[in-house]
Design a protein around this motif. Structure first.
Motif, short mmCIF file in Angstrom:
data_model
loop_
_atom_site.label_atom_id
_atom_site.label_comp_id
_atom_site.label_asym_id
_atom_site.label_seq_id
_atom_site.Cartn_x
_atom_site.Cartn_y
_atom_site.Cartn_z
N UNK A 150 43.95 41.33 33.77
CA UNK A 150 43.60 42.67 33.72
C UNK A 150 43.09 43.66 34.84
N UNK A 151 43.30 44.57 35.14
CA UNK A 151 42.58 45.61 36.64
C UNK A 151 42.04 46.88 35.69
N UNK A 152 40.52 47.14 35.91
CA UNK A 152 39.90 48.39 35.91
C UNK A 152 40.44 48.88 36.46
N UNK A 153 40.87 49.85 36.70
CA UNK A 153 41.77 50.67 37.66
C UNK A 153 40.98 52.02 38.53
N UNK A 154 40.52 51.73 40.08
CA UNK A 154 39.27 52.38 40.53
C UNK A 154 37.75 52.39 39.91
N UNK A 155 37.50 51.82 39.76
CA UNK A 155 35.88 51.91 38.76
C UNK A 155 34.81 50.30 39.24
#
Length: 277
Positions: A17-22
């Protein structure tokens, strides 16, 4: 945005999973994710947390595995690898494995030559590599049962991402407000400077005119010492006002201009008195 990938191996399934832009808030991301998972009853052990990578063991309602969190560009990548037990393979031992040679598998197990899980793992791996893999019932049921934490993790990653995006948006708004105040301050200073330059230009023009009149009065033999002293003082104040303006000391510049203006007017009154006599 959250994505999920399955590894295709028998004893481990990885969910990504990806936490986008953080990634700029990586430390905060890790702390918040751990907090969210703990509140959901997740047991987190063997934690190893660094500046840009973190690893830990997780257990939740019987499901267990390893969690890896790392900064990847602008994003934070979260990888959950589920532990697989060999008994899961045993449940599907009689299932269909295309091209696997089920008879030889059973024979090897019954003779005690090899462990069932090891043999099936080899066959499944070979079949998968050849594109002929057909998942058998035991594994499929187990996979369905064991995605509960992966689903929980996906939701937690999304929640943490939303929280941090809100923080980043707030920081950007604060920076924009500072930039706007800076622009407004520059505009105000430019307006003050322009106003002061206009005042200085007007003062200088009036000062030159009075100085000419003083020189003329002196050349005509009039006692012009008093108005001359006032114009000299006005000129000194004018130069001091210029210096204050260059240093952006607007209050001092205004005061100097007012004082110089007063001297110019006083010099003019003295000249008028001389002419009246």
């Amino acid at each position: 945005m959250v994505s999920c990938q399955h590894s295709g191996v028998v004893f481990a399934v990885a969910f990504i999973y990806y936490g986008q832009g953080v990634s700029s808030l990586y430390g905060d991301f890790v702390e918040r994710l751990i907090s969210h998972l703990a509140l959901e009853g997740t047991e987190l052990t063997e934690q190893s947390i660094g500046a840009s990578t973190a690893r830990m063991r997780v257990r939740h309602t019987g499901e267990k595995g390893e969690l890896a969190i790392e900064a990847e560009g602008k994003n934070v990548k979260v990888t959950y690898t589920v532990d697989r037990e060999k008994k899961e393979i045993g449940r599907g031992l009689m299932g269909a494995i295309a091209g696997g040679g089920i008879g030889s598998i059973l024979g090897g197990v019954l003779r005690g030559e090899r462990d069932a899980g090891d043999i099936v793992g080899d066959v499944v791996g070979g079949a998968a590599a050849g594109g002929a893999y057909e998942a058998y019932r035991g594994y499929e049921e187990s996979q369905d049962d064991r995605t509960a934490f992966a689903q929980l993790l996906a939701g937690c990653v999304r929640e943490v991402e939303d929280e941090l995006q809100a923080i980043l948006e707030g920081q950007e708004e604060a920076r924009e407000a500072l930039r706007e105040r800076g622009r407004q301050k520059r505009e105000d200073e430019e307006a003050k400077e322009e106003e002061m330059r206009e005042l200085l230009d007007d003062l200088y023009g009036d000062l030159l005119a009075v100085q000419e009149e003083v020189d003329l009065a002196a050349s005509e033999g009039l006692a012009a010492a008093k108005p001359k002293a006032r114009t000299d003082r006005a000129e000194k104040l004018y130069l001091e006002a210029q210096s204050a303006l260059e240093e952006r000391k607007y209050a001092i510049a205004v005061a100097k201009v007012k004082a110089a203006r007063s001297m110019v007017e006083s010099a003019r009154e003295s000249l008028d008195a001389l002419e009246a006599d």
